[in-house]
Write an enzyme that holds these catalytic residues in place. Structure first.
Site, PDB file in Angstrom:
ATOM      1  N   ARG A 109       0.945  -1.196  -0.059  1.00  0.00           N
ATOM      2  CA  ARG A 109      -0.066  -0.033  -0.049  1.00  0.00           C
ATOM      3  C   ARG A 109       1.132   1.161   0.143  1.00  0.00           C
ATOM      4  O   ARG A 109       2.149   1.152   0.014  1.00  0.00           O
ATOM      5  CB  ARG A 109      -1.021   0.119   1.128  1.00  0.00           C
ATOM      6  CG  ARG A 109      -0.628  -0.807   2.394  1.00  0.00           C
ATOM      7  CD  ARG A 109       0.256  -0.070   3.299  1.00  0.00           C
ATOM      8  NE  ARG A 109      -0.012   1.310   3.554  1.00  0.00           N
ATOM      9  CZ  ARG A 109       0.911   2.270   3.727  1.00  0.00           C
ATOM     10  NH1 ARG A 109       2.317   1.621   3.874  1.00  0.00           N
ATOM     11  NH2 ARG A 109       0.797   3.372   4.094  1.00  0.00           N
ATOM     12  N   GLY A 110       0.349   2.460  -0.153  1.00  0.00           N
ATOM     13  CA  GLY A 110       1.090   3.809  -0.347  1.00  0.00           C
ATOM     14  C   GLY A 110       0.691   4.048  -2.067  1.00  0.00           C
ATOM     15  O   GLY A 110       1.178   3.052  -2.708  1.00  0.00           O
ATOM     16  N   ALA A 111       0.567   5.187  -2.170  1.00  0.00           N
ATOM     17  CA  ALA A 111       0.433   5.523  -3.627  1.00  0.00           C
ATOM     18  C   ALA A 111       1.536   5.240  -4.458  1.00  0.00           C
ATOM     19  O   ALA A 111       1.562   4.537  -5.723  1.00  0.00           O
ATOM     20  CB  ALA A 111      -0.105   7.023  -3.865  1.00  0.00           C
ATOM     21  N   GLN A 136      -2.317   2.166  10.361  1.00  0.00           N
ATOM     22  CA  GLN A 136      -0.899   2.193   9.611  1.00  0.00           C
ATOM     23  C   GLN A 136      -0.008   2.994  10.282  1.00  0.00           C
ATOM     24  O   GLN A 136       1.313   2.758  10.332  1.00  0.00           O
ATOM     25  CB  GLN A 136      -1.262   2.862   8.358  1.00  0.00           C
ATOM     26  CG  GLN A 136      -1.876   2.065   7.142  1.00  0.00           C
ATOM     27  CD  GLN A 136      -3.334   2.561   7.101  1.00  0.00           C
ATOM     28  OE1 GLN A 136      -3.995   2.866   8.207  1.00  0.00           O
ATOM     29  NE2 GLN A 136      -4.028   2.417   5.991  1.00  0.00           N
ATOM     30  N   ASP A 170      -2.046  10.944  -1.893  1.00  0.00           N
ATOM     31  CA  ASP A 170      -2.572   9.821  -2.969  1.00  0.00           C
ATOM     32  C   ASP A 170      -2.765  10.472  -4.396  1.00  0.00           C
ATOM     33  O   ASP A 170      -2.843   9.684  -5.295  1.00  0.00           O
ATOM     34  CB  ASP A 170      -3.772   8.916  -2.353  1.00  0.00           C
ATOM     35  CG  ASP A 170      -3.182   7.962  -1.202  1.00  0.00           C
ATOM     36  OD1 ASP A 170      -2.970   6.772  -1.381  1.00  0.00           O
ATOM     37  OD2 ASP A 170      -3.003   8.602  -0.107  1.00  0.00           O
ATOM     38  N   ARG A 200      -7.711  -0.072  -7.101  1.00  0.00           N
ATOM     39  CA  ARG A 200      -7.655   0.878  -5.843  1.00  0.00           C
ATOM     40  C   ARG A 200      -7.931   2.283  -6.862  1.00  0.00           C
ATOM     41  O   ARG A 200      -7.038   2.606  -7.719  1.00  0.00           O
ATOM     42  CB  ARG A 200      -6.698   1.205  -5.205  1.00  0.00           C
ATOM     43  CG  ARG A 200      -6.463  -0.283  -4.388  1.00  0.00           C
ATOM     44  CD  ARG A 200      -5.665   0.227  -3.103  1.00  0.00           C
ATOM     45  NE  ARG A 200      -6.488   0.914  -2.084  1.00  0.00           N
ATOM     46  CZ  ARG A 200      -5.964   1.242  -1.025  1.00  0.00           C
ATOM     47  NH1 ARG A 200      -4.577   1.218  -0.630  1.00  0.00           N
ATOM     48  NH2 ARG A 200      -6.624   2.274  -0.181  1.00  0.00           N
ATOM     49  N   ASN A 212      -5.487  12.307   0.728  1.00  0.00           N
ATOM     50  CA  ASN A 212      -4.675  11.537   1.528  1.00  0.00           C
ATOM     51  C   ASN A 212      -5.594  10.666   2.503  1.00  0.00           C
ATOM     52  O   ASN A 212      -6.752  10.943   2.519  1.00  0.00           O
ATOM     53  CB  ASN A 212      -3.785  12.431   2.432  1.00  0.00           C
ATOM     54  CG  ASN A 212      -2.405  11.682   2.885  1.00  0.00           C
ATOM     55  OD1 ASN A 212      -2.034  10.687   2.083  1.00  0.00           O
ATOM     56  ND2 ASN A 212      -2.357  11.956   4.207  1.00  0.00           N
ATOM     57  N   LYS A 213      -4.893   9.702   3.072  1.00  0.00           N
ATOM     58  CA  LYS A 213      -5.632   8.995   4.053  1.00  0.00           C
ATOM     59  C   LYS A 213      -6.668   9.836   4.842  1.00  0.00           C
ATOM     60  O   LYS A 213      -6.433  10.842   5.464  1.00  0.00           O
ATOM     61  CB  LYS A 213      -4.595   8.246   5.126  1.00  0.00           C
ATOM     62  CG  LYS A 213      -5.408   7.393   6.099  1.00  0.00           C
ATOM     63  CD  LYS A 213      -6.177   6.184   5.554  1.00  0.00           C
ATOM     64  CE  LYS A 213      -5.219   5.498   4.543  1.00  0.00           C
ATOM     65  NZ  LYS A 213      -6.124   4.377   3.926  1.00  0.00           N
TER      66      LYS A 213
END
Length: 341
Positions: A46-48, A193, A234, A89, A244-245
């Site tokens: 995960r993570g863009a 996370q 992201d 995603r 973002n998150k």
């Protein structure tokens, strides 16, 4: 040594299963593109930036398994592989930039040449993310003063970038410059996370970190315990709005009210100039069970309804600066982001 989130080994993609951290360091060797798609969907990777790199390698894997020597048939089957990643995603801009680059790499030559080109393009995408995140971290570190305590949200280190890191990369680079830095890390509900990954990475780097619940951030800002906030991204729209998150927008509003600088660190592969503003960014809605359960254990009464948007959008007016490998961008963001691309 920094643990690698992913690497290409002997025609396979090896990933560190981030869903098992920090309790276990489990690596998985993936040789089927469908397994790579699933790993992205399940957030084992995960993570863009890391998602973009992973998808590129996954497309190369899918191409390698296509048996036909006919180019038209090969491209038709490759398109099915690409579509699987497109649907994995929806929010991460890096995913779609990587997909576009892989599609362009599959234009010239015969089937064998195309397969080789796709592997080489995936490796280039990976190396470029490593270089970009290292460069933006060094640039961003100039914003961090000796003795700063920073607040960060979610996870934006090497695990999330397949490189040096973005938000955590800036913090690491500041430490490498000899500055004394410490960090408050939000736990980052619902998948934790920050608690599981950010604290783990910062401890590996020897950077003091204090874990707080998401709802504690305002208290510590009010107590003047935080010198700046730094997060990853992201997707960044053309006007500087940032996805973002989930929870990032809340922190940005609190930071502005508290007169604390709010920085976003991201490579230019995260910028999407096709979207004029953040309200056009697609927001992924994940399973309600991620909210009602932790590691499969229910924490709410059975049948409880839950919403689970994975991201929110922070308007550019709340952002002090956007840190990229090509420079630090401030208002007006539309001009700066276009120039940076």
């Amino acid at each position: 040594m920094t643990t690698r989130a992913l690497e290409w080994l002997d025609g396979k993609l090896r990933i560190l299963d981030q869903s098992r951290l920090p309790g276990e360091q489990i690596f998985a060797d993936l040789d089927n593109y469908r397994d790579v798609v699933l790993a992205i969907k399940e957030m084992r990777i995960r993570g863009a930036p890391a998602i973009g790199v992973t998808a590129a390698y996954g497309i190369a894997l899918g191409a390698s398994s296509i048996k036909t020597a006919n180019k038209d048939e090969f491209l038709a089957q490759l398109n099915q592989v690409v579509q699987a990643f497109t649907a994995s995603r929806p929010t991460a801009a890096n995913l779609f930039q990587a997909i576009d680059r892989m599609k362009k790499a599959a234009r010239e030559g015969g089937v064998t040449e195309l397969k080789n080109s796709l592997v080489n393009e995936a490796k280039r995408i990976h190396q470029e993310e490593i270089t970009a995140t290292k460069q933006l971290s060094q640039l961003g570190a100039e914003l961090i003063k000796d003795g700063f305590t920073l607040l960060t949200h979610c996870n934006a280190g090497p695990l999330a970038t397949a490189g040096y890191g973005t938000a955590l990369g800036v913090i690491k680079a500041a430490k490498d410059q000899g500055k004394r830095v410490s960090v408050f890390a939000t736990e980052t509900r619902p998948l934790l996370q920050g608690a599981r990954l950010t604290t783990w990475e910062l401890r590996q780097e020897g950077i003091p970190v204090t874990l707080i619940t998401d709802s504690m951030a305002g208290y510590f800002m009010q107590q003047r315990k935080i010198d700046c906030v730094i997060v990853g991204a992201d997707r960044i729209a053309a006007n500087g709005d940032v996805a973002n998150k989930i929870g990032t927008y809340t922190l940005a509003v609190l930071a502005k009210e508290s007169e604390i600088p709010f920085y976003v660190a991201a490579p230019t592969s995260t910028i999407d100039l096709s979207l004029s503003s953040g309200d056009k960014i697609p927001i992924e809605e994940r399973s309600p069970e991620e909210v009602t359960h932790i590691h499969g254990v229910p924490i709410a009464p059975e049948g409880t309804k839950a919403a689970n948007p994975a991201f929110d959008v922070t308007p550019h007016s709340y952002i002090t600066a956007i840190i990229t490998e090509k420079g630090i961008i401030r208002e007006p963001y539309t001009e700066g982001l276009n120039r940076g691309q």
